[in-house]
Design an enzyme around this catalytic site. Structure first.
Site, PDB file in Angstrom:
ATOM      1  N   ASN A  19     -10.163   0.532   1.129  1.00 55.61           N
ATOM      2  CA  ASN A  19      -9.006   0.378   0.940  1.00 55.61           C
ATOM      3  C   ASN A  19      -8.518  -0.021  -0.552  1.00 55.61           C
ATOM      4  OD1 ASN A  19      -6.241  -0.181   0.839  1.00 55.61           O
ATOM      5  ND2 ASN A  19      -6.295  -0.912   3.054  1.00 55.61           N
ATOM      6  N   HIS A  74      -2.734   7.370   2.661  1.00 56.02           N
ATOM      7  CA  HIS A  74      -3.390   5.743   2.232  1.00 56.02           C
ATOM      8  C   HIS A  74      -4.519   5.883   3.085  1.00 56.02           C
ATOM      9  CE1 HIS A  74      -4.029   1.748   1.700  1.00 56.02           C
ATOM     10  NE2 HIS A  74      -3.592   1.425   2.747  1.00 56.02           N
ATOM     11  N   CYS A 124       0.891  -1.154   0.046  1.00 58.94           N
ATOM     12  CA  CYS A 124       0.095  -0.013  -0.094  1.00 58.94           C
ATOM     13  C   CYS A 124       0.951   1.262   0.030  1.00 58.94           C
ATOM     14  CB  CYS A 124      -1.049  -0.003   1.158  1.00 58.94           C
ATOM     15  SG  CYS A 124      -2.077  -1.217   1.322  1.00 58.94           S
TER      16      CYS A 124
END
Ligand code: UT7
Length: 328
Positions: free
Chosen positions: A285, A255, A110
């Site tokens: 996400n 993020h 990520c």
């Protein structure tokens, strides 16, 4: 030397999956998901990752007013590559006809868009002119839809960004803690490679079936703790290297793993939440795609204003984290 964004792009699949949809497959509720994560919807597709990446790349090229032939380097990030080899970047290079571009992938989960931008900065200093970064993630392919603690979190998306060098400054702070490799992972469905047993055997016990390859496992609480401190640490460090402080940042694109993680990091940095870009309610996400999708949305809204200072910060499987600061 700094870097300048020439264009941004995104691809968001059409299919919307709501919290309500998950109540039909696992024991969960809209209330739990909203309260614990801030998520309401995500997008999901059955398309190959490279198709998503191609669409985001073409969108960025169009927005930058550039031809694929103008690109001399393509960096792709993904945890859901369609092929073990070749790289996603090579497939996209061929698919868009960017025949002047060198192409390869970066594996940093990520945080990978920040890693890619940091690498792009170094390649620009070495003479490359226009670098296309694409982060494409089809997380639905590696999500275990019987595990309520992870399946509600992830969505599919792709974001892209074309950068060139500029006179302005750029600074980054990256970090890795490989002893946390077994807190968040997906294994390749290849053979009986032994599971990484190190550091914290407890976190191995946490997973009911660590030998099932191909799907994502996460010890959410452990990653949560890491995330809050990694985010504030990375941003503070990047600001220091840049010669500024977090308070001086006009905008931060983090993020999008959990709204509570963003809120805690904002508190730890002493910054108002409004300074942070948030779209977690709409897309969940999407791993390394979160940040470039955010950049593309801000760009489309006219919010990437020249002269403003922006901070990007990501963290994820590795464990890895990375922050960077630059002037738009
Ligand atoms: O991008 C990669 C990085 N990923 C992250 O950063 C994610 C970091 N972690 C998190 O965001 C959070 O830890 C989660 C959202 C994954 C979980 O939230 P939490 O507040 O840490 O919950 P928890 O794991 O402590 O679980 C609390 C309870 C448990 O039940 P018991 O044991 O207290 O009875 C879970 O079984 O919530 C339960 N639970 C759920 N309940 C309803 C877990 N998932 C769900 C669910 N619906 N979807």
């Amino acid at each position: 030397m700094g870097l300048k964004i020439l264009g941004t792009g995104l691809y968001l699949p059409e299919k919307v999956v709501t919290n309500e949809d998950y109540t039909k497959i696992v024991e969960t509720s809209d209330e739990w998901i909203v309260k614990r994560t801030g998520m309401k919807e995500r997008r999901i597709t059955g398309e190959p990752t490279w198709v998503m990446a191609k669409k985001a790349a073409e969108n960025a090229l169009e927005n930058a007013g550039l031809s694929p032939l103008d690109i001399d380097l393509i960096l792709c990030t993904t945890v859901t590559s369609d092929y073990i080899t070749p790289s996603l970047a090579c497939i996209v290079q061929g698919a868009i006809g960017a025949k002047n571009a060198v192409a390869f992938d970066i594996n940093a989960a990520c945080a990978a868009f920040v890693y890619a931008l940091d690498m792009a900065h170094m390649y620009l200093a070495n003479g490359y002119k226009r670098i296309l970064i694409i982060s494409a993630e089809a997380l639905s392919k590696i999500t275990d839809y019987t595990d309520r603690s992870t399946c509600v979190l992830f969505g599919d998306a792709a974001g892209a960004c074309i950068v060139t060098s500029s006179e302005k400054k750029f600074a980054s702070a990256l970090g890795t803690d490989g002893t946390g490799a077994n807190t968040l992972f997906a294994r390749r469905p290849l053979n009986d490679i032994p599971f990484v047993e190190q550091a914290d055997p407890q976190s191995v016990d946490h997973f009911p079936d660590v030998n099932r390859p191909g799907v994502l496992y996460m010890n959410g609480r452990e990653v949560y703790k890491f995330a809050v401190s990694a985010m504030s640490h990375a941003l503070k460090d990047a600001c220091e290297k840049f010669g500024t402080s977090p308070e001086e940042l006009d905008l931060i694109v983090p993020h999008q793993a959990n709204l509570r993680i963003i809120q805690s990091a904002a508190k730890e940095l002493g910054l108002p939440l409004e300074r942070f870009f948030v779209n977690i309610d709409k897309y969940g996400n999407t791993s390394s795609a979160c940040i470039p999708v955010g950049l593309a949305q801000l760009d489309a809204a006219g919010k990437l204003i020249p002269g403003k200072k922006i901070g990007l910060v990501g963290f994820g499987a590795g464990l890895v984290y990375g922050g960077c600061v630059f002037e738009l």
